[in-house]
Design a protein around this motif. Structure first.
Motif, short mmCIF file in Angstrom:
data_model
loop_
_atom_site.label_atom_id
_atom_site.label_comp_id
_atom_site.label_asym_id
_atom_site.label_seq_id
_atom_site.Cartn_x
_atom_site.Cartn_y
_atom_site.Cartn_z
N CYS A 167 25.32 42.83 40.69
CA CYS A 167 26.40 43.21 39.82
C CYS A 167 27.69 42.35 40.85
O CYS A 167 28.59 42.74 39.84
N PHE A 168 27.20 41.66 42.23
CA PHE A 168 28.53 40.85 42.53
C PHE A 168 28.98 40.15 41.88
O PHE A 168 29.98 39.55 41.48
N HIS A 169 27.90 39.68 41.27
CA HIS A 169 28.45 38.34 40.65
C HIS A 169 28.52 38.13 39.06
O HIS A 169 29.90 37.67 38.91
N ILE A 170 27.94 39.63 38.56
CA ILE A 170 29.01 39.86 37.27
C ILE A 170 30.22 40.38 37.01
O ILE A 170 31.46 39.88 36.32
N VAL A 171 30.68 41.34 38.39
CA VAL A 171 31.81 42.00 38.31
C VAL A 171 32.97 40.91 38.43
O VAL A 171 33.95 40.51 38.67
N GLY A 172 32.42 39.84 39.84
CA GLY A 172 33.41 38.35 40.24
C GLY A 172 33.65 38.23 38.61
O GLY A 172 34.81 37.05 38.73
N ASP A 173 32.66 37.95 38.25
CA ASP A 173 32.76 36.40 36.52
C ASP A 173 34.79 37.83 35.68
O ASP A 173 35.14 36.96 35.74
N LEU A 174 34.60 39.33 35.44
CA LEU A 174 35.20 40.00 35.26
C LEU A 174 36.23 39.99 35.11
O LEU A 174 37.40 40.04 35.17
N VAL A 175 36.68 40.15 37.26
CA VAL A 175 37.64 40.73 37.89
C VAL A 175 38.97 38.75 37.16
O VAL A 175 40.02 38.90 37.66
N ALA A 176 37.82 37.38 37.77
CA ALA A 176 38.34 36.25 37.75
C ALA A 176 39.26 36.43 36.08
O ALA A 176 39.87 35.59 36.08
N LEU A 177 38.69 36.64 35.46
CA LEU A 177 38.91 36.71 33.66
C LEU A 177 40.50 37.43 32.93
O LEU A 177 41.42 36.95 33.05
N ILE A 178 40.00 38.67 34.05
CA ILE A 178 41.37 39.61 34.13
C ILE A 178 42.81 39.04 35.13
O ILE A 178 43.31 38.59 34.51
N ASP A 179 42.12 38.29 36.10
CA ASP A 179 43.55 37.21 36.82
C ASP A 179 43.52 36.08 35.31
O ASP A 179 44.99 35.69 35.90
N PHE A 180 42.83 35.43 34.99
CA PHE A 180 42.69 34.36 34.03
C PHE A 180 43.89 34.85 32.70
O PHE A 180 44.73 34.20 32.82
N LEU A 181 43.50 36.24 32.47
CA LEU A 181 44.76 36.63 31.05
C LEU A 181 46.25 37.21 31.66
O LEU A 181 46.74 37.21 30.95
N GLY A 182 46.06 36.75 33.19
CA GLY A 182 47.13 37.52 33.53
C GLY A 182 48.22 38.54 33.61
O GLY A 182 48.15 39.25 33.09
N VAL A 183 47.09 39.62 33.60
CA VAL A 183 47.10 41.43 33.20
C VAL A 183 47.15 41.99 34.66
O VAL A 183 46.03 41.03 35.84
N ASP A 184 47.73 42.85 35.50
CA ASP A 184 46.64 43.52 36.45
C ASP A 184 45.83 44.51 36.36
O ASP A 184 45.00 45.13 37.19
N GLN A 185 45.82 44.87 34.59
CA GLN A 185 44.93 46.10 34.98
C GLN A 185 44.47 45.83 32.96
O GLN A 185 44.99 45.66 31.82
N VAL A 186 43.53 46.31 33.13
CA VAL A 186 42.09 46.40 31.34
C VAL A 186 42.52 47.77 31.30
O VAL A 186 41.39 48.27 31.50
N PHE A 187 42.05 47.76 29.93
CA PHE A 187 41.59 48.79 29.09
C PHE A 187 40.10 48.26 28.95
O PHE A 187 39.75 47.25 28.33
N LEU A 188 38.93 48.63 29.25
CA LEU A 188 37.33 48.36 30.11
C LEU A 188 36.60 49.63 28.91
O LEU A 188 36.79 50.46 28.01
N VAL A 189 36.21 48.82 27.66
CA VAL A 189 34.36 49.02 26.85
C VAL A 189 33.51 48.79 27.45
O VAL A 189 33.33 47.27 27.05
N GLY A 190 32.43 49.44 27.18
CA GLY A 190 30.94 48.39 27.45
C GLY A 190 29.89 49.67 26.99
O GLY A 190 30.10 50.80 26.81
N HIS A 191 29.15 48.85 26.11
CA HIS A 191 27.53 49.06 25.82
C HIS A 191 26.81 48.96 26.55
O HIS A 191 26.78 47.59 26.94
#
Length: 352
Positions: A111-135
């Motif tokens: 879970c640390f690896h995959i959440v790490g990917d997502l935090v890095a992606l959010i930072d790459f997108l240049g935003v502080d927060q996102v609306f999240l949708v998961g299935h």
């Protein structure tokens, strides 16, 4: 595995035998690309891996996390809808899937690896927060993201899998084995290489078609083989929300990557239990809307109904604002009830 799939589905093509190669596959993909016009694709570097993302629209970011065995494409209806409503809709192929890198090591899928990917992606997108949708598995990862980095999530629309309450005394897979036995599908996924070999025996197309089951209750796989797998009553007909060319796309991607990366998520469930000991009892403070189908295999297993409706879910997630149970809908509700899901997502995130 729709903007609505029902609109694209051709009843006369319901019986599918995917034995196409070369130009036939190319024609299917050209058709799908035309339908997906307006959705852009790029590869970004995050957390030491190359990740493929699909995106459209401008505005606040809505980040979509797919499940197993899915891809970014599972969200193409939602991407199109939210992208047209003033949002920047982004759907990655998660680590181990599709056109994103597939690390070899089982331990690279915690879970640390995959959440790490997502935090890095959010930072790459240049935003502080996102609306999240998961299935499905994306929902599980969504809960971890809300747990580890609530500052990154403005609100969460969760489909199918509620927060899996951490029992500090029993490891996750051990608890599932005690409840359903060694043939429960998550238990059967644990041994490296075993399920991959059994899936290879029946073929990628069969596996993907079989998992579209509407059968409620805990999935029990026959011992020693994939066999009839998740759906012993499978026919040649595809569900209305899964057109032929969509299935062809999924088959092509999983033929390329295999199932090992996705299965490694399951093989880390006990390790994730150990890694998250410090978060045991932590409340999820992000605003949440939860949506499931009344026939969903998760909703109808593991005492989920009691947890969701009996107060436990709300206790663990104090800002759980709404629980929606869709009548006559099964596990893949983002596809089967795409238009309804689009409306639920928009109505919820539009409040913030």
């Amino acid at each position: 595995m729709s903007i609505i799939f029902q609109d694209l589905y051709k009843p006369e093509k319901a019986s599918l035998q995917i034995n196409v190669t070369g130009s036939e596959f190319s024609q299917l993909f050209v058709q799908r690309e035309r339908e997906m016009e307006g959705i852009e694709h790029r590869t970004v570097e995050v957390n030491g891996i190359k990740m493929h993302i699909a995106e459209t629209g401008e505005g606040p970011v809505v980040l979509f996390l797919h499940g197993f065995p899915e891809l970014w494409h599972s969200w193409h209806n939602q991407i199109a809808a939210l992208g047209s409503l003033g949002y920047h809709a982004v759907a990655p192929d998660l680590r181990g899937y599709g056109d994103t890198e597939v690390p070899d090591s089982i331990s690279s899928y915690t879970c640390f690896h995959i959440v790490g990917d997502l935090v890095a992606l959010i930072d790459f997108l240049g935003v502080d927060q996102v609306f999240l949708v998961g299935h499905d598995w994306g929902a599980i990862i969504g809960w971890y993201l809300c747990m580890f980095r609530p500052d990154k999530v403005k609100a969460y629309v969760c489909l199918s899998v509620p927060l899996l309450h951490r029992n500090p005394k029993v490891r996750t897979v051990d608890a599932m084995r005690a409840m359903y036995g060694d043939d429960y599908y998550i238990c059967r996924f644990q041994k490296p290489g075993e399920m991959e070999a059994q899936m290879a025996e029946v073929g990628t197309e069969y596996v993907l078609r079989n998992i579209t089951t509407r059968k409620p209750g805990p999935p029990i796989l026959p011992k020693g083989k994939f066999g009839t797998g998740f759906n012993p009553d499978m026919t040649n007909s595809l569900p209305s929300w899964l057109p032929e060319d969509d299935l062809a796309y999924y088959v092509s991607k999983f033929e390329k990557t295999g199932f090992t990366g996705p299965l490694n998520n399951y093989r880390n469930m006990n390790l994730n239990w150990e890694l998250t000991a410090a978060w045991s009892g932590v409340k999820i403070q992000v605003p949440v809307k939860f949506i499931t189908g009344e026939l969903d295999m998760v909703y109808t297993s593991l005492n989920m109904k009691e947890y969701i409706h009996g107060g436990g879910f709300k206790e663990d997630v104090p800002n759980l604002e709404e629980v929606v149970v869709q009548k006559g809908v099964a596990h893949f509700n983002n596809l089967e009830a795409a238009e309804e899901i689009n409306t639920h997502i928009y109505d919820f995130i539009n409040k913030f």
